[in-house]
Design a protein around this motif. Structure first.
Motif, mmCIF file in Angstrom:
data_model
loop_
_atom_site.group_PDB
_atom_site.id
_atom_site.type_symbol
_atom_site.label_atom_id
_atom_site.label_comp_id
_atom_site.label_asym_id
_atom_site.label_seq_id
_atom_site.Cartn_x
_atom_site.Cartn_y
_atom_site.Cartn_z
ATOM 1 N N ARG A 171 0.820 -1.220 0.000
ATOM 2 C CA ARG A 171 0.000 0.000 0.000
ATOM 3 C C ARG A 171 0.851 1.266 0.000
ATOM 4 N N LEU A 172 2.095 1.169 0.467
ATOM 5 C CA LEU A 172 2.988 2.328 0.518
ATOM 6 C C LEU A 172 3.836 2.482 -0.745
ATOM 7 N N ALA A 173 3.740 1.547 -1.657
ATOM 8 C CA ALA A 173 4.566 1.597 -2.868
ATOM 9 C C ALA A 173 4.187 2.786 -3.731
ATOM 10 N N VAL A 174 5.179 3.391 -4.401
ATOM 11 C CA VAL A 174 4.974 4.545 -5.278
ATOM 12 C C VAL A 174 4.796 4.049 -6.701
ATOM 13 N N HIS A 175 3.714 4.491 -7.339
ATOM 14 C CA HIS A 175 3.445 4.103 -8.732
ATOM 15 C C HIS A 175 4.204 5.034 -9.670
ATOM 16 N N ILE A 176 5.111 4.467 -10.451
ATOM 17 C CA ILE A 176 5.920 5.260 -11.374
ATOM 18 C C ILE A 176 5.216 5.297 -12.728
ATOM 19 N N GLU A 177 4.890 6.529 -13.189
ATOM 20 C CA GLU A 177 4.214 6.679 -14.480
ATOM 21 C C GLU A 177 5.192 6.405 -15.615
ATOM 22 N N ARG A 178 4.657 5.913 -16.697
ATOM 23 C CA ARG A 178 5.479 5.741 -17.886
ATOM 24 C C ARG A 178 5.846 7.095 -18.472
ATOM 25 N N GLU A 179 6.843 7.105 -19.316
ATOM 26 C CA GLU A 179 7.344 8.349 -19.885
ATOM 27 C C GLU A 179 6.256 9.057 -20.691
ATOM 28 N N GLN A 180 6.100 10.339 -20.420
ATOM 29 C CA GLN A 180 5.116 11.132 -21.149
ATOM 30 C C GLN A 180 5.729 11.650 -22.446
ATOM 31 N N PRO A 181 4.957 11.780 -23.498
ATOM 32 C CA PRO A 181 5.512 12.292 -24.754
ATOM 33 C C PRO A 181 5.855 13.770 -24.646
ATOM 34 N N ASP A 182 6.937 14.152 -25.298
ATOM 35 C CA ASP A 182 7.316 15.559 -25.312
ATOM 36 C C ASP A 182 6.316 16.356 -26.132
ATOM 37 N N ASP A 183 6.057 17.560 -25.678
ATOM 38 C CA ASP A 183 5.144 18.448 -26.378
ATOM 39 C C ASP A 183 5.911 19.174 -27.475
ATOM 40 N N SER A 184 5.530 18.959 -28.721
ATOM 41 C CA SER A 184 6.250 19.594 -29.827
ATOM 42 C C SER A 184 6.158 21.110 -29.779
ATOM 43 N N ALA A 185 5.079 21.639 -29.199
ATOM 44 C CA ALA A 185 4.947 23.090 -29.089
ATOM 45 C C ALA A 185 5.944 23.684 -28.111
ATOM 46 N N ALA A 186 6.545 22.855 -27.247
ATOM 47 C CA ALA A 186 7.510 23.346 -26.266
ATOM 48 C C ALA A 186 8.939 23.300 -26.782
ATOM 49 N N HIS A 187 9.146 22.895 -28.024
ATOM 50 C CA HIS A 187 10.485 22.835 -28.601
ATOM 51 C C HIS A 187 10.737 24.091 -29.432
ATOM 52 N N ALA A 188 11.753 24.832 -29.056
ATOM 53 C CA ALA A 188 12.098 26.029 -29.834
ATOM 54 C C ALA A 188 12.499 25.653 -31.258
ATOM 55 N N GLU A 189 13.133 24.501 -31.404
ATOM 56 C CA GLU A 189 13.558 24.071 -32.735
ATOM 57 C C GLU A 189 12.356 23.822 -33.642
ATOM 58 N N THR A 190 11.294 23.238 -33.100
ATOM 59 C CA THR A 190 10.090 22.996 -33.896
ATOM 60 C C THR A 190 9.465 24.305 -34.345
ATOM 61 N N GLN A 191 9.408 25.273 -33.457
ATOM 62 C CA GLN A 191 8.814 26.561 -33.814
ATOM 63 C C GLN A 191 9.678 27.306 -34.827
ATOM 64 N N ALA A 192 10.996 27.156 -34.726
ATOM 65 C CA ALA A 192 11.879 27.784 -35.712
ATOM 66 C C ALA A 192 11.685 27.160 -37.090
ATOM 67 N N VAL A 193 11.440 25.852 -37.118
ATOM 68 C CA VAL A 193 11.161 25.182 -38.398
ATOM 69 C C VAL A 193 9.877 25.725 -39.006
ATOM 70 N N ARG A 194 8.854 25.915 -38.183
ATOM 71 C CA ARG A 194 7.596 26.465 -38.695
ATOM 72 C C ARG A 194 7.767 27.903 -39.166
ATOM 73 N N MET A 195 8.624 28.657 -38.491
ATOM 74 C CA MET A 195 8.877 30.028 -38.912
ATOM 75 C C MET A 195 9.495 30.064 -40.304
ATOM 76 N N SER A 196 10.432 29.165 -40.568
ATOM 77 C CA SER A 196 11.070 29.139 -41.880
ATOM 78 C C SER A 196 10.108 28.681 -42.968
ATOM 79 N N THR A 197 9.104 27.904 -42.609
ATOM 80 C CA THR A 197 8.142 27.419 -43.595
ATOM 81 C C THR A 197 7.246 28.533 -44.096
ATOM 82 N N THR A 198 6.807 29.404 -43.185
ATOM 83 C CA THR A 198 5.857 30.449 -43.552
ATOM 84 C C THR A 198 6.534 31.697 -44.091
#
Length: 561
Positions: free
Chosen positions: A49-76
């Motif tokens: 009952r005292l054990a800690v449940h470890i969540e699986r790895e959450q996916p990275d948010d692409s909107a939080a990557h500066a590199e992704t936003q820079a790629v979109r900037m170059s597209t437009t």
């Protein structure tokens, strides 16, 4: 020596007891009890009952990557911003160069080999070319030509009698409101679709990865929805399929932008970014050129060719790059689209963001001016630049000229714009070093680029009174080179201005996501102003608004330290 070492088998004679200190009991190892035997079932349940449940790895948010936003900037914007080396690149707080992580490891945790890095570079270059070419073909050639045909303007329609100047002006202005409506609504839908697709692909759990299913599905659906466009007979049906295309194109483009930031290690990303910019540059030129050639020599609108290229864009990248790893291990969590859209549309407040808001307004103004010239480029060329030539041919009772004149002019524009953008990408580093050596502020280069863009718009303004197709084509080529070079320089150096206005570099991704929305606002404003201008005073007023908007962008550009 341990207690195990002195234990003797039963068949041997007894041994004397070990001396004090002769047996070493390792703390926590030899004296550790067997919990399975020492604990009662009740004790084991209490510990569980005292054990800690470890969540699986959450996916990275692409909107939080500066590199992704820079790629979109170059597209437009201009492809030069992706191909060139800006004075101050947008810093990515998650970059391995800022801490002790291995720069050879990508953001998704993989460590690609040299052949795999080369395959990734080639795949993203081909993806940029193959997805840009049909989109440029649709937006700059096929869609305007289709609207022009559906509205049934009288210029170039085969009438043998000359039209009055007022009748010609109104006939040429008739398609513009419908085209403006389709483009404006489609831009807003595309903005929302990009946010929704980005969030959805971040949480996609399949054996072939998060991005691959969206890329294949987006390319195939885009090809499917583009085929009926040539058979449509009214604007309402055209708008419906255009909205569907905005959604399916977002399914193709958004995951590609996210995959670029995830799969390429920091060590090789700049090199791949340059090649991707080359793909964007060539794709824009080929899209317009192929669309114009399809109309000029084939006689029909190039929707079949567009569908073929979309199919290639769906499969070529995922076949060339190393297979994307499975995403089934990521956690299946609930997510909402509202916060992503809200954060993208919320302009930062506070005195510390005054410079960013000014840069944002300057970008809106600049994209308004450039969108006026790109969204309505087909109509400007056909109903203003070549209008006097069309009228002159009709006045001598000659049969209506073929559409090849407009197509050739569009091809010259596309080639000139590509050459200008390539020149800007090649010269940007030398100009940056020259400015740094002489203490010239980056804002000065940006303002000068805006002034050159505004001056270049005078060229098509003057070409409207000429009658020689050869001179007109050469003039449009010069306009394409000058405006392409100036806009490329603006995009490259304006990145430095934007980076300087962000208070905290760790928030680059969030600020750039907001900044990229300015491109959509510019398109919508350009469509609204274009309708008012052309219906009031003709295409001369449209070009005047483009010049004014670019000059406003120069005035709003903030100063940098």
């Amino acid at each position: 020596m341990t207690a195990d070492n002195i234990e003797q088998p039963d068949n041997q004679s007894p041994q004397p007891k070990p001396l004090p200190g002769q047996i070493y009991i390792r703390p926590g190892i030899d004296d550790r009890p067997d919990l399975d035997k020492a604990l009662t079932p009740e004790d084991k349940k209490a510990i569980a009952r005292l054990a800690v449940h470890i969540e699986r790895e959450q996916p990275d948010d692409s909107a939080a990557h500066a590199e992704t936003q820079a790629v979109r900037m170059s597209t437009t914007g201009s492809p030069a911003v992706a191909t060139a080396i800006p004075p101050t690149p947008i810093a990515d707080a998650s970059s391995a160069f800022l801490d002790m992580r291995d720069p050879m490891v990508a953001a998704d945790g993989s460590t690609p080999t040299k052949p795999q890095v080369n395959r990734l570079t080639v795949s993203f270059t081909l993806a940029a070319l193959l997805r840009t070419a049909p989109w440029a073909m649709l937006n700059m050639v096929a869609l305007p030509a289709l609207v022009d045909r559906l509205v049934g303007n009288s210029l170039g329609g085969g009438h043998g009698t000359p039209l009055s100047a007022e009748a010609s002006r109104m006939a040429g202005a008739a398609p513009l409101p419908w085209l403006a409506m389709i483009i404006a609504i489609g831009s807003v839908i595309g903005l929302i679709a990009n946010a929704i697709v980005g969030v959805s692909s971040d949480h996609t759990r399949t054996t072939v990865g998060r991005r691959t299913p969206w890329i294949i599905g987006g390319g195939l659906l885009s090809a499917l929805f583009v085929l009926p466009l040539g058979a449509l007979g009214n604007v309402a049906a055209l708008l419906f399929f255009w909205i569907l295309l905005q959604i399916t194109y977002a399914m193709l483009a958004a995951p590609l932008a996210a995959a670029f930031g995830e799969r390429l290690p920091d060590k090789f990303r700049e090199h791949a970014m340059r090649w991707r910019g080359v793909g964007l540059m060539v794709g824009q030129m080929l899209g317009v050129a192929l669309g114009a050639c399809g109309i000029a020599f084939g006689g029909g609108l190039p929707f079949g060719l567009t569908a073929i290229v979309f199919i290639l864009a769906a499969f070529v990248p995922v076949l060339v790059w190393p297979k994307e790893s499975s995403s089934e291990s990521i956690a299946a969590v609930k997510y909402k689209f509202g916060p992503a859209i809200k954060s993208m549309l919320s302009l930062p407040t506070g005195d510390e963001n005054a410079g960013f808001r000014r840069a944002y307004g300057a970008r809106v103004a600049m994209m308004t001016g450039m969108s006026v010239m790109t969204v309505f480029q087909w109509l400007i060329v056909r109903h203003y630049v070549l209008a006097a030539w069309y009228m002159d041919v009709r006045s001598v009772a000659t049969s209506a000229p073929a559409i090849w004149a407009t197509c050739m002019a569009m091809m010259m524009l596309a080639i000139g714009t590509c050459a200008g953008a390539a020149l800007a990408a090649g010269c940007s580093e030398q100009i940056s070093e020259w400015c740094e050596a002489r203490g010239v502020a980056t804002r000065t280069v940006v303002v000068a680029a805006c002034a050159v863009v505004a001056a270049s718009i005078v060229i098509p303004l003057v070409l409207g009174v000429l009658l020689s197709v050869t001179v007109i084509d050469c003039g449009l080529f010069v306009y394409g080179v000058v405006s392409g070079f100036a806009f490329g320089m603006y995009d490259v150096f304006n990145q430095d201005v934007v980076a300087a206005t962000i208070p905290d570099p760790r928030d680059n991704a969030r600020y750039l996501a907001v900044f990229n929305v300015a491109n959509t606002y510019g398109v919508v404003i350009a469509c609204c102003l274009g309708v008012v201008a052309v219906m009031s005073a003709g295409y001369v007023a449209l070009l005047a608004i483009a010049i004014l908007a670019v000059l406003v962008a120069a005035l709003l550009t903030p100063k940098t330290a």
